[in-house]
Design a protein around this motif. Structure first.
Motif: not given
Length: 703
Positions: A653-657, A685-688, A690-694
């Motif tokens: 997951i890219a974290l970017t400004a 933040f938490y939703q992304k 969860g979506e990508n792992i689970f």
């Protein structure tokens, strides 16, 4: 023309060149009869590409020249883009690879059609391989394997697998070469891509020989011999050559006949010309007498022109200065907006953590005020960055399939809380005659609706905001949709209606103080609608409300099946026991991100650079990787490309400004599964994560 082009594209990919040529010949005849110049240009381009596939470069040049003549008299960006693409392909075949890359980039700037963009990516990859720039080639080919092209999805994937197989063969990674070649052969067989079947068998024969798998190499060699020796192949080549020569010769014969007719007309007009010559001579004598009197006037004009030229040069210098000042302003604001995001991430992140730690009531009040100020500042920064992108021509409308009603409902759902706070009802009046499947840019349309509906809610308290969507016109696949966002709020005075779309403008200073905001929302709306060649109309009376009206031209795709309706609810995920790699060079951000993860019982490792991230990923197993994009050394994008060489499964997951020059599409092409923009809301933040792992979220540019 579209049905002809779709059929020709399908036949070309199946190597049925003779049938494809005949289809395009019919299309060209119809375009000439209807005097459809753009359609005729497209026919010439498609014929040029087919002759290129037959290695008849002189015939390709012939049709390319015909298109050149027509393009000089018409403004047709898509035609110019294809023209440059063909020229780039000819340059590549002539071993002028760098010139070919330059021309491909020129073509890319003229049009953003998804199918066209994918074909450019494929051609770029071939050029990069020839220049031995294997990393760049692999990046393009990997992005094509998972393409969503609505015309050539399987064909582009087949070519991408073949390209990777050839790349790995050149770099002596024979196991990967065999793997990709087998994928290409399976797709080619399933879709009857004749040329790709032959290429895949030829390559597999060489690869398996290198691996010592001689039985498999012999089997692929036998397949290749059967293809090459078959009567079908021999007859096919003869038919293709005969059809290609006939279509070319017929066209040239017709061209000669037209020229003969022109010569005959000139002969018939010769006698009339003699009389005209006598009259012309008399006219010239009169003109000569007038010339003397005009001489003095010309001298005066020359002096005036010299003065005007001097003034024009001064204006040019002033204009260049203004352009440079605008570029400096754009770059400065982009840099400031981007740099502000990092400390703002610390402010919003620490505020969230403090609110989670059960502060005292008097502290909670201050923390909520701090959170509100942080959110307000973030919205302001986002608006400035968006205006900069528009001013710097960094935004172009995409063209992808979407459901309009779904897009509007999502925007209205996200604004329901604001409406409730203002005790305002949101109503959607949607015309069910509007096709379910439309082609346009849903992201920019969402931004338009978000600004207009949000604006209406802000200035309407205890009232109604209505969103009206009507099908105005449908002609074949061309659709025009009418939109109106209507409220019964405070309204806008007549004198302010002319300037309301200017930057930083609101109804009055009093309105600004009472309702807040930057005054950039309607400026952004006007600029975004300009990308769709649409204009916005305002109807308003002070104290009675406002209506914002506009129309958008789109394309419908009636042949697509409706999606199965389902709702993805925000998951209440159990994060306990997860282990994540955080890639972040800023120490404060490292601390904040780690604390936010620990709040959910997630453990993590920290990598302070892209190089360290690659090393840790090789030595450990992680449930996910949070990747900062802008770092010293190798960037997060480059680190992702390197990790994907040995790990295709772990979500990244890219974290970017995001800054002015960033492209979300390039993050996905590098191998990222999702993107979170800093600073972010904790729930997102938490939703992304969860979506990508689970949920194993599928990578998409609309995530």
């Amino acid at each position: 023309m579209d049905p002809y082009f779709d059929e020709a594209r399908k036949l070309r990919n199946q190597n049925k060149i003779d049938l494809a040529l005949e289809t395009l010949d019919k299309a060209a005849e119809e375009a000439e009869e209807e005097e459809d110049v753009k359609g005729l240009i497209d026919c010439y381009h498609e014929l040029a590409l087919l002759y290129l596939q037959l290695d008849k470069e002189s015939d390709t040049q012939f049709y390319w020249d015909r298109a050149s003549v027509l393009l000089t008299d018409i403004a047709y960006p898509y035609g110019d883009a294809i023209h440059k693409y063909i020229e780039a392909t000819l340059l590549f075949r002539a071993d002028q690879s760098y010139q070919a890359l330059f021309m491909l980039n020129e073509a890319k700037q003229l049009n953003n059609d998804r199918n066209f963009f994918n074909n450019i990516l494929l051609t770029e990859a071939l050029v990069y391989m020839k220049l031995e720039k294997y990393d760049s080639a692999a990046k393009n080919l990997n992005s094509l394997i998972v393409n969503t092209d609505i015309y050539e999805k399987n064909y582009l994937s087949t070519r991408a697998y073949l390209g990777l197989a050839q790349l790995y063969f050149k770099t002596e990674n024979f196991e990967e070469s065999a793997k990709n070649a087998e994928e290409a052969l399976a797709l080619a067989n399933a879709n009857s891509f004749f040329l790709e079947i032959r290429k895949a068998n030829r390559l597999l024969s060489k690869v398996y020989s290198q691996l010592g798998a001689y039985q498999k190499a012999w089997a692929n060699s036998q397949n290749l011999l059967k293809i090459q020796d078959s009567l079908f192949t021999i007859d096919k080549v003869k038919v293709e050559a005969k059809t290609a020569d006939k279509i070319r010769d017929d066209y040239k014969t017709e061209l000669i006949a037209r020229q003969d007719g022109t010569i005959q007309e000139l002969k018939e007009s010769q006698n009339r010309s003699e009389l005209t010559l006598i009259l012309t001579s008399a006219f010239l004598i009169i003109i000569s007498l007038l010339a003397v009197s005009l001489y003095r006037n010309n001298q005066i004009k020359l002096k005036t022109n010299d003065l005007l030229q001097t003034k024009n040069q001064e204006l040019q210098v002033a204009r260049d200065g203004a352009v440079q000042a605008m570029e400096a302003k754009t770059n400065f604001l982009s840099t400031v907006s981007h740099e502000l995001r990092t400390p703002l991430y610390a402010v919003t992140g620490l505020t969230h953590l403090l609110l989670e730690e059960n502060p005292a009531d008097h502290q909670k009040e201050h923390l909520k005020a701090l959170k509100f100020s942080g959110d307000y500042l973030l919205n302001f920064i986002n608006d400035i960055l968006h205006i900069n992108k528009i001013d710097a021509n960094k935004l172009e409308p995409l063209n992808m399939e979407f459901n309009l009603k779904k897009v509007i409902n999502e925007v209205m759902d996200s604004l329901q809380q604001s409406a409730k706070e203002n005790k305002t009802r949101l109503i959607l009046d949607y015309d069910n005659e509007i096709p379910n499947h439309l082609m346009s840019d849903p992201l920019k349309l969402s931004q338009v609706f978000m600004n207009l509906i949000g604006n209406a809610i802000k200035f309407t308290r205890g009232g109604i905001v209505e969103v009206i969507c009507r099908l105005k016109e449908k002609n074949g696949e061309n659709v025009t949709v009418y939109f109106e966002i209507k409220d019964n709020g405070i309204g806008i005075s007549k004198e302010k209606q002319q300037s309301i779309f200017d930057g930083f403008e609101q109804g009055s200073i009093q309105i600004n103080r009472e309702y807040g905001g930057t005054g950039l929302g309607l400026t952004i709306v006007k600029s975004l609608l300009g990308l769709f060649e649409s204009e916005i109309e305002l109807k308003s009376k002070l104290g009675e409300g406002s209506s914002f009206i506009f129309e958008i031209d789109m394309t419908s795709k009636d042949d697509l099946l409706d999606e199965v309706s389902f709702e993805i609810t925000k998951g209440d995920y159990d994060f306990k026991g997860l282990h994540i790699l955080v890639v972040e060079d800023n120490k404060i951000n490292q601390v904040i991100t780690k604390k936010m993860l620990n709040k959910k019982d997630i453990s993590c490792d920290i990598a302070s650079s892209g190089e360290e991230a690659v090393t840790l990923s090789q030595e450990n197993v992680y449930d996910a990787i949070l990747m900062d994009i802008h770092m010293p050394g190798i960037s997060g994008e480059e680190a992702t490309i390197q990790i994907r060489k040995f790990d295709q499964q772990t979500p990244i997951i890219a974290l970017t400004a995001i800054s002015l020059d960033d492209s979300v599409e390039s993050f996905y092409a590098a191998g990222c599964n999702d993107v979170i923009t800093k600073p972010f809301k904790p729930e997102i933040f938490y939703q992304k994560i969860g979506e990508n792992i689970f949920d194993k979220k599928i990578r998409t540019s609309l995530s």
